[in-house]
Design a protein around this motif. Sequence first.
Motif, mmCIF file in Angstrom:
data_model
loop_
_atom_site.group_PDB
_atom_site.id
_atom_site.type_symbol
_atom_site.label_atom_id
_atom_site.label_comp_id
_atom_site.label_asym_id
_atom_site.label_seq_id
_atom_site.Cartn_x
_atom_site.Cartn_y
_atom_site.Cartn_z
ATOM 1 N N GLU A 62 47.475 44.027 51.045
ATOM 2 C CA GLU A 62 47.530 43.375 49.739
ATOM 3 C C GLU A 62 48.312 42.068 49.891
ATOM 4 O O GLU A 62 49.381 42.045 50.491
ATOM 5 N N ASP A 118 41.659 42.707 41.795
ATOM 6 C CA ASP A 118 41.650 42.534 43.242
ATOM 7 C C ASP A 118 41.312 41.092 43.645
ATOM 8 O O ASP A 118 40.846 40.843 44.749
ATOM 9 N N LYS A 131 39.889 38.425 47.658
ATOM 10 C CA LYS A 131 41.120 38.819 48.338
ATOM 11 C C LYS A 131 41.381 37.989 49.600
ATOM 12 O O LYS A 131 42.515 37.800 49.995
#
Length: 170
Positions: A62, A118, A131
């Motif tokens: 992430e 996301d 992402k």
Amino acid sequence: MSEKEHKVSRRQFLTYTLTGVGGFMAAGMLMPMARFAIDPALKAGAASDWVAVCDLSELTEEPQLFPFTFKQEDAWYTSEVTQNAYVMLQGDEVVALSPTCTHLGCQVAFGTNDQHPDRFYCPCHFGMFDKQGINIQGTPPTRPLDAFEVQVEDGKVYLGSIYQRTEGGA
């Protein structure tokens, strides 16, 4: 050939002298301007300083926002500049993306849009990036987020110069 055939008239002498002095003065004015224009190109190839941003153990897949500070020299003035970078793992590779939107320079944030948690989202003109920082078609940005050069040494992540990525993130 006699000496009379090679004599320079007063008018020719004055023309040659004034042309030479004028050329010398023009060169004196143009050289600093040329140096000023060429200097940034000569400095662009200089080695960049690497700044430690985080430990490799802190990274996940992430994107996480990490602030970092470096010294910047502008002519005779040196200052401390603070920037941010989204740093993450993509497989075994460490990737660092700029949080500056490539549309108009607003700051993007990851996971702040409720409909697309996301993605990177730019609140100024509703721009979106996936992402990996690739621009989403149909939103204002026309190219991916810029990226930083990344170097990993002794478990620390270092960032170097920022560069523009082409379509596809390369």
